[in-house]
Design an enzyme around this catalytic site. Sequence first.
Site, short mmCIF file in Angstrom:
data_model
loop_
_atom_site.label_atom_id
_atom_site.label_comp_id
_atom_site.label_asym_id
_atom_site.label_seq_id
_atom_site.Cartn_x
_atom_site.Cartn_y
_atom_site.Cartn_z
N TYR A 1 -6.07 -9.01 -18.09
CA TYR A 1 -6.02 -8.01 -19.17
C TYR A 1 -5.05 -8.41 -20.29
O TYR A 1 -4.78 -7.60 -21.18
CB TYR A 1 -5.51 -6.66 -18.64
CG TYR A 1 -6.21 -6.09 -17.44
CD1 TYR A 1 -7.58 -5.81 -17.46
CD2 TYR A 1 -5.50 -5.78 -16.29
CE1 TYR A 1 -8.19 -5.25 -16.36
CE2 TYR A 1 -6.12 -5.21 -15.18
CZ TYR A 1 -7.47 -4.95 -15.23
OH TYR A 1 -8.08 -4.38 -14.15
N GLY B 1 -2.70 6.58 -9.18
CA GLY B 1 -2.54 5.31 -8.47
C GLY B 1 -1.36 4.57 -9.07
O GLY B 1 -0.25 4.57 -8.54
N ARG C 1 -3.08 -9.35 -13.35
CA ARG C 1 -3.12 -8.53 -14.58
C ARG C 1 -2.85 -9.31 -15.87
O ARG C 1 -3.59 -9.12 -16.84
CB ARG C 1 -2.16 -7.34 -14.45
CG ARG C 1 -2.51 -6.42 -13.27
CD ARG C 1 -1.67 -5.14 -13.27
NE ARG C 1 -2.00 -4.30 -14.40
CZ ARG C 1 -1.29 -4.21 -15.50
NH1 ARG C 1 -0.16 -4.85 -15.63
NH2 ARG C 1 -1.69 -3.44 -16.49
N CYS D 1 -4.70 -23.92 -10.81
CA CYS D 1 -5.30 -24.99 -11.61
C CYS D 1 -6.17 -24.42 -12.73
O CYS D 1 -7.37 -24.67 -12.79
CB CYS D 1 -6.12 -25.87 -10.68
SG CYS D 1 -6.78 -27.29 -11.48
N TYR E 1 -2.14 -2.71 -8.67
CA TYR E 1 -3.12 -3.74 -9.01
C TYR E 1 -2.46 -5.12 -9.01
O TYR E 1 -2.78 -5.98 -9.82
CB TYR E 1 -3.79 -3.41 -10.36
CG TYR E 1 -4.32 -1.98 -10.37
CD1 TYR E 1 -5.44 -1.66 -9.63
CD2 TYR E 1 -3.65 -0.97 -11.05
CE1 TYR E 1 -5.90 -0.35 -9.58
CE2 TYR E 1 -4.11 0.35 -11.01
CZ TYR E 1 -5.24 0.64 -10.27
OH TYR E 1 -5.68 1.93 -10.21
#
Length: 425
Positions: A322, A282, A318, A349, A378
Amino acid sequence: MEFFSERNGELYVEGISCVDLVEQFGSPLYVTSKGALEKNAEAYINAFSKASFEVRFLYAVKANNNLTLMKILNRKGYGADVFSDGELYLALLAGFNRKYVLFNGNSKSEEEIRMGIEAGVPFSIDSLDELETVSKIAEELCKEVRIAFRINPDISPNTHPKIATGLKTSKFGIPWESVIDAYKKAVESPGIVVSGIHCHIGSQIKDVSPFVEALNRVFDVAEKVEKLGVELEFLDIGGGLGIDYEGIGAPTPKDFAEEIIPVFERRVKDLNSKPELWIEPGRSIVGNTTILLTRVNAVKKAYKNFVAVDAGFNLLLRPAMYGAYHRVVVANRMSEEKRDVYTIVGPICESGDILAEDRELPEVKKGDVIAVFDAGAYGFSMSSQYNGRRRCAEVLVDRDRVYLIRERESYPEIVGRQIVPPEFA
Ligand SMILES: *Cc1c(COP(=O)(O)O)cnc(C)c1O
């Protein structure tokens, strides 16, 4: 060819200036290089071209489910890995060959299972409960379903814990030591054709050895499964090859193939069947093909130098989720010297809405365009409408041509499917 390059002080995607793209299509904007996408797709095909066994590439739809990108991959001969009814729907729309659309997922509803069986796609089954449901619905529909079990190979690749999926404690798969009991059950289940073995050990893995370990586990299981009188059609080692976000290097499909091919060739000799190798990349297909362009709304000198842009974790989750690193540049100041350290923040916010922290950049000004690299995997597929923000447009660049491949959302799409009962109108 360089798909992302500097020309006259501006960032170009193939033959098109990013500043022009934002003028024409607005900001924020996801921009994909068709050349980069095709190059990545071909890299896997070429890497395995010398293998003495058949190899299928199943693109993991969740990384980026844009239809145009999927059609391009379909034309390259790719199949698809789908993880939900919606992804199955998209993969069928994109026209992938159903024989190579693997329906994955650890928690499929009866409705999803029915949809998959009616579409005639193979299943990766994650539990005995699921096996029972698939068998029951297959019988009802008078269909046969090709299945693999997803095994948990108990391998810990060196990646972010949230994207390691082959650990003993992970929710995915059936422990590889005990999966043979599940296969026995499957062989006896009506409507079920045992076809393969599936595993997927995680994502953004930058070391090839865990994949080799996983492949060996799959072969260990295959030897036992064959003893049940099964003809194995495929052994699927999933996706997960990492990409080079930081600019420090990452294994290529060629590096991957060079380790995988000899192990497969050696171990397949001990089998009676001639299974294909299935791989489900992917991120390594779409990740570096796409940038996110985002306009600077304000520059603020506070305790830090903040650059407030119009894209946040609503469009690229991301970094917030992460702590992921994405390279950033000022697309309209490519030849200027770095002047200061800036933190790029979005419009959401939440104080965690940071795209890039403490980056050395040229002097950034209001109206500049920031480009966030490696946003193709992603990125849009994890986007949301949080804070009432419309999702942005996507364009595809093919040399000097630009195609709008997704329009920016409208305000009615923010309202969505809400219903205000007459009592409250
Ligand atoms: C997410 C996923 C992939 C793709 O992983 P990448 O890291 O993007 O290559 C492949 N197979 C399965 C089952 C997945 O869940």
